[in-house]
Design an enzyme around this catalytic site. Structure first.
Site, PDB file in Angstrom:
ATOM      1  N   SER A 163       0.831  -1.201   0.000  1.00 38.84           N
ATOM      2  CA  SER A 163       0.000   0.000   0.000  1.00 38.84           C
ATOM      3  C   SER A 163       0.871   1.259   0.000  1.00 38.84           C
ATOM      4  O   SER A 163       1.720   1.419  -0.868  1.00 38.84           O
ATOM      5  CB  SER A 163      -0.972  -0.032   1.176  1.00 38.84           C
ATOM      6  N   ASP A 393      -9.358  -4.777  -5.637  1.00 37.01           N
ATOM      7  CA  ASP A 393      -8.869  -3.698  -4.782  1.00 37.01           C
ATOM      8  C   ASP A 393      -9.082  -2.330  -5.436  1.00 37.01           C
ATOM      9  O   ASP A 393      -8.548  -2.080  -6.522  1.00 37.01           O
ATOM     10  CB  ASP A 393      -7.383  -3.911  -4.498  1.00 37.01           C
ATOM     11  N   HIS A 420      -6.586  -5.750  -1.205  1.00 35.23           N
ATOM     12  CA  HIS A 420      -5.421  -4.913  -0.973  1.00 35.23           C
ATOM     13  C   HIS A 420      -4.258  -5.727  -0.415  1.00 35.23           C
ATOM     14  O   HIS A 420      -4.398  -6.458   0.566  1.00 35.23           O
ATOM     15  CB  HIS A 420      -5.808  -3.818   0.024  1.00 35.23           C
TER      16      HIS A 420
END
Length: 453
Positions: A163, A393, A420
């Site tokens: 991320s 995602d 994610h």
């Protein structure tokens, strides 16, 4: 000012804003250690330092000249290094006989330079400073291994993140290619997007026709109740959010739907709504919020701007710091799409501009064009970076989904619940089919092995 000592690194990024895990006892196998970090890397006249926490997992390390996996952390406190057997970082470490090091990001957890997070004190919280932290730390860590028979060992470094920390992982290769041999950027959000309406568009797509239809209907009913003075407070109370303004409440509700899908828990969202059988849909959504989202991903009070204005540093809080990063550099503002929005149209770019000014001062606003010019956006020039994303995602639209070249491969792992950070974390709700994840992990493993040669 906090202070003192030594080093290590692994990265993982969180969307949730409350981190109760940091209150749990540390695993005795991985004791916390400390590194004395420079506060301002770019001002030679400023000699101030602060303490950053780090952890080492050397259970897979063969010794000798085996590599170092630098696992980069993101916008939240850390409680230890990757150690679970189903964590792909651990799989890599076992295959490479590598040691894993992870450094807590400046200003988060117990690695804050200041006890008071005023705007003046937050000015050292930048991507540029964080990247230099990593370089300073991991080089020092490697030197600490070069003793005795290992005095001349190379100890090649490979970095990984997920991320925001996945973006840091790619940017680290871009800015410090002489330090690291390669990178995995799992769901690496390298593109700073000001008006990120693709996020909610992906939520509608990922949940499918039956669920998204009911979800859109539910949100419109919720907006009707909130707009009515007679039902406003009682409705918010069902969501344990009576302390929030209407606009902040709608931001929270966008995260409720978004985060459940983002992390592969769409069944927790969709099944109760689709099978409601005449039960009031807003009641069903309130139950989902309280029982499936709250505590696991966030708490209502964290969305209140009065809360965001609080400056005392609290170890388990990350809200003010992350909003500072988004309001000054990264944006990722999840605005409501023009059509088929599961988010209230109240959450527009004006809402975010107002929030940034209200919390941090008039005129606080990110220059995403300048940031992307500096780091490349989703056309980064970094090489030997393996980009991976999950098909469901919503953050994939801020990442790299198509290969940029032979040394910048990108894959999208397609399956139900592929959300994610799926390459590293797997699917909490189970990947279906599971072979897709296994295939892409094998591909990533080959690139890592090749780049470490």
């Amino acid at each position: 000012m906090r202070g003192i000592i030594f080093l290590l690194l692994v990265t993982l990024c969180y969307s949730a804003r409350f981190f109760p895990s940091v209150l749990q006892p540390q695993a005795i196998d991985f004791p916390v250690q400390f590194f004395n970090q420079t506060l301002d890397h770019f001002n030679p006249t400023d000699s101030r330092t602060f303490t950053q926490r780090y952890w080492v997992n050397d259970k897979h390390w063969s010794g000798g000249d085996a590599p170092i996996i630098l696992y980069i952390n993101g916008e939240g406190p850390v409680s230890g290094p990757p150690s679970a057997s189903d964590d792909f970082v651990v799989t890599l470490a076992d295959n490479l006989q590598a040691t894993i090091v992870t450094l807590e990001h400046r200003y988060y957890g117990d690695s804050s330079p200041f006890d008071d997070l005023t705007v003046e004190n937050l000015r050292y919280l930048t991507v540029e400073q964080a990247l230099r932290d990593l370089e300073n730390f991991v080089l020092s860590f490697r030197e600490g291994l070069r003793v005795g028979d290992n005095a001349n060992a190379e100890f090649k470094i490979f970095n990984i993140g997920v991320s925001y920390s996945g973006a840091l992982s790619a940017w680290f290769r871009l800015k410090y290619p002489h330090v690291t041999e390669g990178s995995i950027a799992s769901s690496g959000v390298v593109n700073a997007i000001l008006e990120f309406d693709q996020f909610d568009a992906q939520i509608v797509s990922a949940t499918g026709s039956a669920c998204s239809t009911v979800l859109l209907k539910t949100m419109r009913q919720l907006e009707s109740l909130i707009s009515n003075n007679d039902t406003n407070l009682s409705t918010k109370s069902k969501f344990l959010a009576d302390m929030l303004s209407d606009a902040d409440f709608y931001l929270m509700m966008g995260d409720v739907t978004g985060e459940l899908v983002q992390y592969g828990h769409q069944a927790d969202l969709c099944t109760p709504l689709v099978t409601s059988n005449g039960i009031d849909l807003v009641e069903v959504l309130a139950n989902i919020t309280v029982n499936s989202w709250s505590g696991k991903f966030g708490m209502a009070y964290q969305y209140g701007q009065d809360h965001l204005k609080k400056t005392p540093h609290v170890v388990e809080w990350a809200d003010r710091q992350w909003w500072w990063q988004t309001c000054t550099e990264l944006a990722y503002f999840q605005v409501a799409p023009k059509q088929n929005s599961v988010r209230s149209s109240t959450v527009d770019i004006g809402y975010f501009r107002s929030l940034c000014s209200n919390v941090f001062g008039e005129g606080t606003w990110p220059n995403t064009k300048a940031f992307n010019n500096a780091y490349g956006g989703n056309q980064t020039a970094a090489t030997k970076v393996f980009f991976s994303n999950g098909s469901q995602d919503p953050w994939k639209w801020a990442s790299v989904t198509d290969s940029l070249g032979m040394l910048e491969p990108a894959v999208v792992i397609s399956c139900d619940n592929c959300g994610h950070g799926v390459l590293i974390r797997g699917c909490p709700g189970g990947c279906s089919p599971s072979d897709k994840l296994n295939q892409e992990r094998e591909k990533a493993m080959k690139y890592v092995q090749q780049w470490l040669l």
